[in-house]
Write a protein that holds these residues in place. Structure first.
Motif, PDB file in Angstrom:
ATOM      1  N   ALA A  41       0.869  -1.371  -0.070  1.00 14.71           N
ATOM      2  CA  ALA A  41      -0.073   0.020  -0.114  1.00 14.71           C
ATOM      3  C   ALA A  41       1.050   1.169   0.074  1.00 14.71           C
ATOM      4  CB  ALA A  41      -0.859  -0.069   1.301  1.00 14.71           C
ATOM      5  N   ARG A  42       0.382   2.154  -0.636  1.00 11.87           N
ATOM      6  CA  ARG A  42       1.293   3.151  -1.161  1.00 11.87           C
ATOM      7  C   ARG A  42       0.415   4.681  -1.406  1.00 11.87           C
ATOM      8  NH1 ARG A  42       4.207   2.313  -6.878  1.00 11.87           N
ATOM      9  NH2 ARG A  42       2.554   2.790  -8.146  1.00 11.87           N
ATOM     10  N   PRO A  43       0.737   5.670  -0.971  1.00  6.83           N
ATOM     11  CA  PRO A  43       0.014   7.245  -1.339  1.00  6.83           C
ATOM     12  C   PRO A  43      -0.131   7.350  -2.767  1.00  6.83           C
ATOM     13  CG  PRO A  43       1.690   7.611   0.397  1.00  6.83           C
ATOM     14  CD  PRO A  43       2.323   6.216  -0.090  1.00  6.83           C
ATOM     15  N   ARG A  44      -1.080   7.747  -3.164  1.00  4.77           N
ATOM     16  CA  ARG A  44      -1.322   7.989  -4.477  1.00  4.77           C
ATOM     17  C   ARG A  44      -0.852   9.226  -5.053  1.00  4.77           C
ATOM     18  NH1 ARG A  44      -5.583  10.645  -6.734  1.00  4.77           N
ATOM     19  NH2 ARG A  44      -6.042  10.196  -9.004  1.00  4.77           N
ATOM     20  N   ASP A  45      -0.145   9.203  -6.283  1.00  7.52           N
ATOM     21  CA  ASP A  45       0.268  10.516  -6.935  1.00  7.52           C
ATOM     22  C   ASP A  45      -0.923  11.139  -7.274  1.00  7.52           C
ATOM     23  OD1 ASP A  45       2.784   9.931  -5.866  1.00  7.52           O
ATOM     24  OD2 ASP A  45       3.142   8.777  -7.778  1.00  7.52           O
ATOM     25  N   GLY A  46      -0.729  12.629  -7.475  1.00  3.58           N
ATOM     26  CA  GLY A  46      -1.929  13.543  -7.953  1.00  3.58           C
ATOM     27  C   GLY A  46      -2.644  13.848  -7.108  1.00  3.58           C
ATOM     28  N   ARG A  47      -3.814  14.815  -7.685  1.00  2.00           N
ATOM     29  CA  ARG A  47      -4.473  15.685  -6.922  1.00  2.00           C
ATOM     30  C   ARG A  47      -5.561  14.620  -6.231  1.00  2.00           C
ATOM     31  NH1 ARG A  47      -7.534  20.008 -10.405  1.00  2.00           N
ATOM     32  NH2 ARG A  47      -8.261  20.162  -8.242  1.00  2.00           N
ATOM     33  N   GLY A  48      -6.093  14.727  -5.068  1.00  2.00           N
ATOM     34  CA  GLY A  48      -6.969  13.988  -4.454  1.00  2.00           C
ATOM     35  C   GLY A  48      -6.275  13.170  -3.066  1.00  2.00           C
ATOM     36  N   GLY A  49      -5.189  12.620  -3.591  1.00  2.00           N
ATOM     37  CA  GLY A  49      -4.571  12.007  -2.570  1.00  2.00           C
ATOM     38  C   GLY A  49      -5.037  10.352  -2.389  1.00  2.00           C
ATOM     39  N   GLY A  50      -5.124   9.982  -1.167  1.00  2.00           N
ATOM     40  CA  GLY A  50      -5.806   8.587  -1.054  1.00  2.00           C
ATOM     41  C   GLY A  50      -4.687   7.514  -1.115  1.00  2.00           C
ATOM     42  N   LEU A  51      -4.753   6.202  -1.102  1.00  2.00           N
ATOM     43  CA  LEU A  51      -3.936   5.101  -1.426  1.00  2.00           C
ATOM     44  C   LEU A  51      -4.007   4.347  -2.480  1.00  2.00           C
ATOM     45  CD1 LEU A  51      -4.131   4.030   2.457  1.00  2.00           C
ATOM     46  CD2 LEU A  51      -2.173   5.309   1.350  1.00  2.00           C
ATOM     47  N   GLU A  52      -3.020   3.571  -3.114  1.00  2.00           N
ATOM     48  CA  GLU A  52      -2.984   2.778  -4.104  1.00  2.00           C
ATOM     49  C   GLU A  52      -2.622   1.419  -3.149  1.00  2.00           C
ATOM     50  OE1 GLU A  52      -1.963   5.000  -8.174  1.00  2.00           O
ATOM     51  OE2 GLU A  52      -0.345   4.090  -6.969  1.00  2.00           O
ATOM     52  N   TYR A  53      -3.461   0.483  -3.861  1.00  2.00           N
ATOM     53  CA  TYR A  53      -3.265  -0.966  -3.279  1.00  2.00           C
ATOM     54  C   TYR A  53      -2.253  -2.020  -4.304  1.00  2.00           C
ATOM     55  CZ  TYR A  53      -6.493   0.865   0.251  1.00  2.00           C
ATOM     56  OH  TYR A  53      -7.064   1.698   0.971  1.00  2.00           O
ATOM     57  N   HIS A  54      -1.686  -2.767  -3.960  1.00  2.00           N
ATOM     58  CA  HIS A  54      -1.053  -3.595  -4.850  1.00  2.00           C
ATOM     59  C   HIS A  54      -1.983  -4.909  -5.178  1.00  2.00           C
ATOM     60  CE1 HIS A  54       1.873  -6.655  -6.520  1.00  2.00           C
ATOM     61  NE2 HIS A  54       2.828  -5.482  -6.717  1.00  2.00           N
ATOM     62  N   VAL A  55      -1.979  -5.464  -6.157  1.00  2.00           N
ATOM     63  CA  VAL A  55      -2.810  -6.652  -6.532  1.00  2.00           C
ATOM     64  C   VAL A  55      -2.568  -7.676  -5.647  1.00  2.00           C
ATOM     65  CG1 VAL A  55      -3.424  -8.194  -8.492  1.00  2.00           C
ATOM     66  CG2 VAL A  55      -2.858  -5.856  -9.131  1.00  2.00           C
ATOM     67  N   ASN A  56      -1.605  -8.013  -5.198  1.00  2.00           N
ATOM     68  CA  ASN A  56      -1.281  -9.076  -4.264  1.00  2.00           C
ATOM     69  C   ASN A  56      -2.249  -8.975  -2.991  1.00  2.00           C
ATOM     70  OD1 ASN A  56       0.397 -10.249  -5.791  1.00  2.00           O
ATOM     71  ND2 ASN A  56       2.281  -9.859  -4.729  1.00  2.00           N
ATOM     72  N   LEU A  57      -2.815  -7.912  -2.607  1.00  2.00           N
ATOM     73  CA  LEU A  57      -3.736  -7.643  -1.530  1.00  2.00           C
ATOM     74  C   LEU A  57      -5.062  -8.291  -1.628  1.00  2.00           C
ATOM     75  CD1 LEU A  57      -2.861  -4.054  -0.006  1.00  2.00           C
ATOM     76  CD2 LEU A  57      -2.646  -6.137   1.147  1.00  2.00           C
ATOM     77  N   LEU A  58      -5.452  -8.368  -2.950  1.00  2.00           N
ATOM     78  CA  LEU A  58      -6.687  -8.757  -3.340  1.00  2.00           C
ATOM     79  C   LEU A  58      -6.769 -10.260  -2.930  1.00  2.00           C
ATOM     80  CD1 LEU A  58      -7.360  -7.069  -6.623  1.00  2.00           C
ATOM     81  CD2 LEU A  58      -7.546  -6.071  -4.232  1.00  2.00           C
ATOM     82  N   PRO A  59      -8.139 -10.632  -2.675  1.00  2.00           N
ATOM     83  CA  PRO A  59      -8.481 -12.179  -2.426  1.00  2.00           C
ATOM     84  C   PRO A  59      -8.014 -13.021  -3.878  1.00  2.00           C
ATOM     85  CG  PRO A  59     -10.409 -10.746  -1.838  1.00  2.00           C
ATOM     86  CD  PRO A  59      -9.254  -9.897  -2.480  1.00  2.00           C
ATOM     87  N   VAL A  60      -7.896 -14.086  -3.502  1.00  2.00           N
ATOM     88  CA  VAL A  60      -7.352 -15.238  -4.734  1.00  2.00           C
ATOM     89  C   VAL A  60      -8.053 -15.078  -5.922  1.00  2.00           C
ATOM     90  CG1 VAL A  60      -6.743 -17.422  -5.433  1.00  2.00           C
ATOM     91  CG2 VAL A  60      -6.179 -16.625  -3.093  1.00  2.00           C
ATOM     92  N   ALA A  61      -9.712 -15.126  -5.595  1.00  2.00           N
ATOM     93  CA  ALA A  61     -10.415 -15.294  -6.869  1.00  2.00           C
ATOM     94  C   ALA A  61     -10.364 -14.056  -7.535  1.00  2.00           C
ATOM     95  CB  ALA A  61     -11.881 -15.532  -6.339  1.00  2.00           C
ATOM     96  N   ALA A  62     -10.267 -12.773  -6.980  1.00  2.00           N
ATOM     97  CA  ALA A  62     -10.245 -11.250  -7.580  1.00  2.00           C
ATOM     98  C   ALA A  62      -9.027 -11.428  -8.145  1.00  2.00           C
ATOM     99  CB  ALA A  62     -10.312 -10.244  -6.554  1.00  2.00           C
ATOM    100  N   ARG A  63      -8.095 -11.727  -7.681  1.00  2.00           N
ATOM    101  CA  ARG A  63      -6.363 -11.844  -8.521  1.00  2.00           C
ATOM    102  C   ARG A  63      -6.588 -12.541  -9.857  1.00  2.00           C
ATOM    103  NH1 ARG A  63      -1.926 -12.709  -4.104  1.00  2.00           N
ATOM    104  NH2 ARG A  63      -3.860 -13.523  -2.589  1.00  2.00           N
TER     105      ARG A  63
END
Length: 725
Positions: A41-63
């Motif tokens: 997980a890392r801060p999102r670049d650009g306006r608005g901020g927020g976080l970006e999540y790596h695909v490996n954080l998603l459940p198995v079926a979602a990945r």
């Protein structure tokens, strides 16, 4: 293929097992703690901020579904076979957790690199290690700080751990084995650490430099560790140890340095709310200044919360006082009914006599929390905080919850550019106290009461109270108004004087009350011309007292009515007194006391006092004369011829028959002394063989067995004839 996705992008993909709205994706991320995995997980670049999540954080079926979308069916199949055996990410904290996060991030970057380059595992690992050494791997800086160097063999070992499902082995803290055994921890028999923590507790603002110098002064430049002198570590090492000690003992330091914050954030308080099983079983009351200014000043908010339903009743008061507590109780009682118990703290407005008197009159049990123990009434403390942070922040004139908040508001409103302006302009003050009361009532009824409450398992306070089916106790509104009438100063107690009851310079006259009566009075807020008089305890109603000046009545007529009532009352109370007075004369008391004195004199005997003989020449001569008068020998020297002649003349004169004395016997009855003397005379005659009348002999035998005889015998034995005179 993108490996980092925002919450909005994840929702837009509509992957299996994941929400389809940004709000719900953020909620799941917060619930599952995605942001805690620093490498994923890392801060999102650009306006608005927020976080970006790596695909490996998603459940198995979602990945698997995402790989199918981005990389084709073959990649999805390979990813599915690899991910299906992957365990959930282990939990680790401290240095071990940081190492785990960094190594997982490196393995994820390696996997991405291998797929993008379409290389075999051994070749991809070799190239990746070279790129890592050259600094050409795009990865977060903290990961590179945690793993500065990387060899292909190390990567292969990590991959083997991942494939075997042993990710927890990646959480390695190389300093764990050494931690606690260094100079600062073990040196000087372990005295350095408690010494430093004591300094921090004494003043949390001491810097590491100041503490390091103090340790050097106390323990020296070289410290003994396991029998060996070792130099004191440098400042950087000391800073790391100090940080570690503060984190390990954060709770203890907080309890010592900031007890209030410790109580509110870390003290174990528990909850007794589950013991409340009924509506109106217990109310809790508290007060706090409103974090907003009104045009007529800053007000206080009094809050009453029903523990079972969590519904609120609020009252705005200009100043903290007992009358505000009573008005809040009146408002809540009329709306909800009468509670079984009310719990408050020890504030003067809550423990005032008027508040206790009202609760006692309504037969409501009053409970007080221990001093400085806000956790004992946690629900109302929480309700106060909810009001301040929810309703208070929306109010015009909001000044913040603290000095720091107020400074932020002042800065935002360019306060410094408007020097000389008052608080009303600076904080947009526009509400009156009455308008504030209307707003807080609407907030409590339309917002707070309709909001699901976590303490009610998602139920709303309104719904909780509405489903209570048992009856509640109600009171008559007018009767309650009488109990809530304010008492004047001196706690409402007055003494009826000749002119009536004096209150604030006015005199109130009440038919039926007499001068000297002590009464408890209540003022009628709707009619200042009258007061309601009760007995001194404030329980039994006695009369209504009227002030002719304020009530607009004829003073002369009122005085005449009060005087007539007084005369009638005096006559009623004097009937029995007048009847008894006819049986009393001017000698009643005198005769009674004389009779009592005579009775006491016959029953009391004075014990003889012990004495020593006192003699003077004159007394000796007088004793000789007295002896001669009785026909005895002189006590002192023999008499000469002249003395003998004088004594002969005296004897001749005294030998003449004397007239019978004119003496009246004072005692009509024989005293115990006289009876004992007669008993001794008769007993002596019987012992000498003289004839004694039979009645006297019988009396002697009976008297000898009496307690009086035994007592007089002891007196005679101890004191002789003087003891029974």
């Amino acid at each position: 293929m993108r490996m980092w996705l925002t919450a909005a992008e994840i929702a837009e993909l509509a992957l299996p097992g994941l929400p389809t709205t940004k709000r719900n994706v953020n909620a799941q991320a917060e619930r599952e703690g995605w942001a805690e995995y620093k490498g994923l997980a890392r801060p999102r670049d650009g306006r608005g901020g927020g976080l970006e999540y790596h695909v490996n954080l998603l459940p198995v079926a979602a990945r698997v579904a995402y790989y199918s979308i981005e990389g084709g069916e073959a990649l999805a199949t390979a990813a599915a076979s690899a991910l299906s055996a992957a365990p959930e990410l282990p939990q680790a904290t401290g240095a071990a957790g940081e190492a785990l996060d960094a190594r997982i991030a490196i393995l994820a970057a390696l996997k991405t690199f291998r797929r993008a380059a379409d290389l075999g595992q051994a070749v991809a690992v070799a190239y990746f290690a070279d790129f890592w050494r050259l600094g050409r791997v795009d990865i977060a800086p903290w990961v590179r700080d945690a793993v500065p160097s990387l060899a292909p063999r190390t990567l292969m070992r990590w991959l083997a751990m991942q494939e075997s499902g042993q990710l927890e082995r990646l959480a390695v803290d190389r300093g764990a084995a050494r931690r606690g055994s260094g100079v600062l921890d073990a040196g000087a028999d372990g005295a350095i650490k408690p010494f430093v923590l004591a300094l921090v507790a004494q003043n949390p603002l001491y810097t590491a430099v100041q503490l390091h110098d103090t340790v050097r002064d106390r323990f020296g430049a070289r410290i003994e560790v396991r029998g060996e002198l070792v130099p004191l570590p440098g400042l950087r090492t000391f800073e790391r140890a100090l940080k570690r000690w503060k984190e390990a003992h954060a709770t203890e330091l907080l309890a010592i340095t900031n007890p209030d914050k410790f109580r509110s954030t870390r003290r174990v308080s528990g909850s007794y709310v589950h013991l409340i099983q009924a509506l109106n079983e217990q109310w809790q009351i508290d007060a706090s200044p409103v974090d907003a200014l009104c045009v007529d000043g800053r007000h206080s908010i009094y809050i009453c919360v029903d523990i079972w339903s969590r519904r609120l009743c609020l009252l705005v008061s200009r100043t903290p006082r007992s009358e505000a507590v009573q008005l809040l109780l009146r408002k809540a009682i009329l709306a909800w009914g009468v509670p079984d118990q009310v719990k408050t703290d020890n504030g003067s407005d809550f423990v005032a006599r008027a508040t206790k008197r009202l609760l006692a009159a309504l037969q409501i049990d009053m409970q007080l929390s221990a001093p400085f123990s806000p956790w004992q009434k946690g629900p109302v403390e929480r309700a106060v905080r909810t009001f301040q942070t929810d309703c208070g922040r929306m109010l015009p004139g909001f000044i913040g919850h603290s000095v720091a908040d107020r400074k932020v508001i002042e800065s935002r409103r360019a306060f410094a550019a408007r020097l000389g302006t008052d608080d009303a302009r600076a904080f947009a003050v526009e509400l009156t106290g009455a308008e504030l009361q209307s707003i807080v009532d609407r907030w409590a009824e339309d917002m707070y009461a309709q909001r699901p409450h976590r303490g009610l398992q998602g139920e709303t306070p309104f719904g909780r109270a509405a489903r209570w089916a048992a009856p509640v106790r109600r009171v008559d509104e007018e009767a309650l108004a009488v109990l809530l009438m304010q008492a004047p100063d001196a706690e409402g107690r007055r003494v009826v004087g000749k002119q009536g009851i004096r209150i604030d310079g006015y005199h109130y006259m009440a038919p039926g009350l007499t001068v000297g009566d002590r009464v408890f009075v209540r003022l009628d807020p709707a009619d200042k011309g009258k007061v309601w008089c009760f007995d001194e305890d404030g329980e039994q109603f006695l009369a209504v007292a009227i002030c002719p000046e304020l009530a607009g009545v004829d003073p002369a007529a009122l005085r005449a009515e009060v005087a007539a009532k007084q005369r009638k009352l005096i006559e009623e109370r004097s009937v029995e007194i007048k009847a008894a007075r006819r049986q009393i004369t001017s000698r009643t008391v005198l005769d009674a006391r004389l009779r009592l004195g005579a009775e006491n004199a016959g029953n009391l005997v004075a014990f003889p006092r012990r004495s020593d003989a006192h003699s003077t020449p004159a007394l000796e001569q007088a004793a000789d004369v007295a002896a001669l008068r009785k026909g005895g020998a002189p006590i002192s020297a023999p008499l000469d011829d002249d003395a003998k002649r004088i004594m002969a003349e005296i004897e001749a004169a005294t030998a003449a028959p004397a007239a019978p004395p004119k003496v009246r016997r004072l005692r009509a009855q024989e005293t115990p002394q006289q009876r004992h003397r007669r008993y001794r005379d008769l007993k002596a005659r019987i012992a000498a063989g003289e004839d004694v009348p039979t009645a006297d002999a019988v009396w002697v035998g009976g008297y000898a067995l009496s307690a009086e005889c035994r007592s007089m015998d002891k007196m005679f034995e101890n004191f002789g004839e003087a003891g029974v005179v």
